[in-house]
Design an enzyme around this catalytic site. Structure first.
Site, PDB file in Angstrom:
ATOM      1  N   ARG A 101      17.025  89.718 -17.939  1.00  0.00           N
ATOM      2  CA  ARG A 101      17.698  88.800 -17.022  1.00  0.00           C
ATOM      3  C   ARG A 101      18.007  89.487 -15.699  1.00  0.00           C
ATOM      4  O   ARG A 101      18.596  88.877 -14.819  1.00  0.00           O
ATOM      5  CB  ARG A 101      19.000  88.314 -17.648  1.00  0.00           C
ATOM      6  CG  ARG A 101      18.868  86.954 -18.354  1.00  0.00           C
ATOM      7  CD  ARG A 101      20.163  86.707 -19.089  1.00  0.00           C
ATOM      8  NE  ARG A 101      20.536  85.339 -19.146  1.00  0.00           N
ATOM      9  CZ  ARG A 101      20.627  84.633 -20.273  1.00  0.00           C
ATOM     10  NH1 ARG A 101      20.304  85.171 -21.414  1.00  0.00           N
ATOM     11  NH2 ARG A 101      21.050  83.385 -20.241  1.00  0.00           N
TER      12      ARG A 101
ATOM     13  N   ARG B 183      29.331  74.649 -27.280  1.00  0.00           N
ATOM     14  CA  ARG B 183      29.474  76.051 -26.908  1.00  0.00           C
ATOM     15  C   ARG B 183      30.585  76.182 -25.876  1.00  0.00           C
ATOM     16  O   ARG B 183      30.692  75.345 -24.972  1.00  0.00           O
ATOM     17  CB  ARG B 183      28.152  76.560 -26.323  1.00  0.00           C
ATOM     18  CG  ARG B 183      27.334  77.346 -27.311  1.00  0.00           C
ATOM     19  CD  ARG B 183      25.980  77.671 -26.785  1.00  0.00           C
ATOM     20  NE  ARG B 183      25.977  78.485 -25.570  1.00  0.00           N
ATOM     21  CZ  ARG B 183      24.899  79.068 -25.070  1.00  0.00           C
ATOM     22  NH1 ARG B 183      23.746  78.932 -25.693  1.00  0.00           N
ATOM     23  NH2 ARG B 183      24.948  79.771 -23.962  1.00  0.00           N
TER      24      ARG B 183
HETATM   25  P1  AMP Z   1      22.211  82.339 -23.496  1.00  0.00           P
HETATM   26  O1  AMP Z   1      22.479  81.790 -24.854  1.00  0.00           O
HETATM   27  O2  AMP Z   1      20.839  82.950 -23.368  1.00  0.00           O
HETATM   28  O3  AMP Z   1      22.537  81.366 -22.401  1.00  0.00           O
HETATM   29  O4  AMP Z   1      23.230  83.582 -23.313  1.00  0.00           O
HETATM   30  C1  AMP Z   1      24.632  83.397 -23.382  1.00  0.00           C
HETATM   31  C2  AMP Z   1      25.330  84.544 -22.696  1.00  0.00           C
HETATM   32  O5  AMP Z   1      25.034  85.786 -23.362  1.00  0.00           O
HETATM   33  C3  AMP Z   1      24.943  84.785 -21.234  1.00  0.00           C
HETATM   34  O6  AMP Z   1      25.608  83.927 -20.337  1.00  0.00           O
HETATM   35  C4  AMP Z   1      25.343  86.244 -21.060  1.00  0.00           C
HETATM   36  O7  AMP Z   1      26.740  86.408 -20.902  1.00  0.00           O
HETATM   37  C5  AMP Z   1      24.962  86.852 -22.418  1.00  0.00           C
HETATM   38  N1  AMP Z   1      23.567  87.348 -22.365  1.00  0.00           N
HETATM   39  C6  AMP Z   1      22.490  86.884 -23.042  1.00  0.00           C
HETATM   40  N2  AMP Z   1      21.375  87.567 -22.723  1.00  0.00           N
HETATM   41  C7  AMP Z   1      21.759  88.486 -21.798  1.00  0.00           C
HETATM   42  C8  AMP Z   1      21.067  89.475 -21.052  1.00  0.00           C
HETATM   43  N3  AMP Z   1      19.748  89.665 -21.192  1.00  0.00           N
HETATM   44  N4  AMP Z   1      21.779  90.216 -20.178  1.00  0.00           N
HETATM   45  C9  AMP Z   1      23.110  90.072 -20.036  1.00  0.00           C
HETATM   46  N5  AMP Z   1      23.812  89.138 -20.681  1.00  0.00           N
HETATM   47  C10 AMP Z   1      23.147  88.342 -21.569  1.00  0.00           C
END
Ligand code: AMP
Length: 206
Positions: A84, A150
């Protein structure tokens, strides 16, 4: 084959990754799911990550890289939610190779609409949203469990998460274009059409 799914939060990366996992028999690795599991377990990493998620921010690079390093298979995966940032992409390059980066492209307006409609069963995990609403409000069609949302699926936090995407994740488009690994699909189309587009792109790089 090592596949990365890139895109804004709620662009449909997770939905496509689950379908591709079954079709291509490759494991789907979602960093968001892994992080939420750690939060549920109450680990040290989970406690730290919870504070960032609550603010709509990314977990710091060093933390997420060392966390994922131990869990990433070297050959054969569909990575959803990682990298990311450019720092994460560079770290990934030192761990393993990438064969294709698929950007599931979507407008902010649709992302916000989808986010505010997203629910899932707190018992069996079945997902609900704009394209699949429960027959009875708040109740799972399959197991009659209660539906939940969520904690980061609020208007305020999705707006913040989209801003974080623009600033920290969007530069990966040019990064992977330069490496000739990048392709984009229209994430506003119907789910099976997007899957077909992704599969035909994958066929071309095989
Ligand atoms: P997601 O379910 O992919 O939207 O991820 C939820 C949250 O997890 C994000 O908003 C970040 O806070 C954290 N997160 C997930 N993947 C990453 C990543 N590659 N780098 C940093 N934070 C992450």
């Amino acid at each position: 084959m090592n596949i990365i799914l890139l895109g804004k939060p709620m662009a449909g990366k997770g939905t496509q990754a689950k379908i591709l996992e079954a079709k291509l028999r490759l494991p789907h690795i979602s960093t968001g799911d892994l992080v939420r599991r750690e939060i549920k377990k109450g680990t040290v990493f989970g406690k730290k990550a919870r504070a960032y998620i609550a603010k709509g921010q990314l977990v710091p690079d060093a933390e997420i890289i060392s966390f994922l390093q131990k869990r990433l298979l070297k050959k054969g995966f569909i990575l959803d939610g990682f990298p990311r940032t450019i720092v994460q992409a560079e770290a990934l390059q030192t761990i393993t190779s990438v064969d294709i980066v698929v950007d599931v492209a979507c407008t902010d307006a649709i992302i916000i609409k989808r986010t505010l409609a997203r629910e899932s069963c707190t018992h069996c995990g079945a997902p609900y949203g704009l394209d699949k609403q429960p027959k009875k409000k708040g109740v799972c069609d399959s197991c009659h469990g209660t539906l939940g949302r969520r904690s980061d699926d609020t208007k305020k936090l999705i707006t913040k998460r989209l801003a974080v995407y623009e600033q920290q994740t969007k530069p990966l488009i040019d990064y992977y274009k330069k490496k000739k690994l990048y392709i984009a699909v229209d994430g506003t189309k119907a789910i099976p059409i997007i899957t077909e587009e992704i599969l035909s792109c994958i066929e071309r790089v095989k």
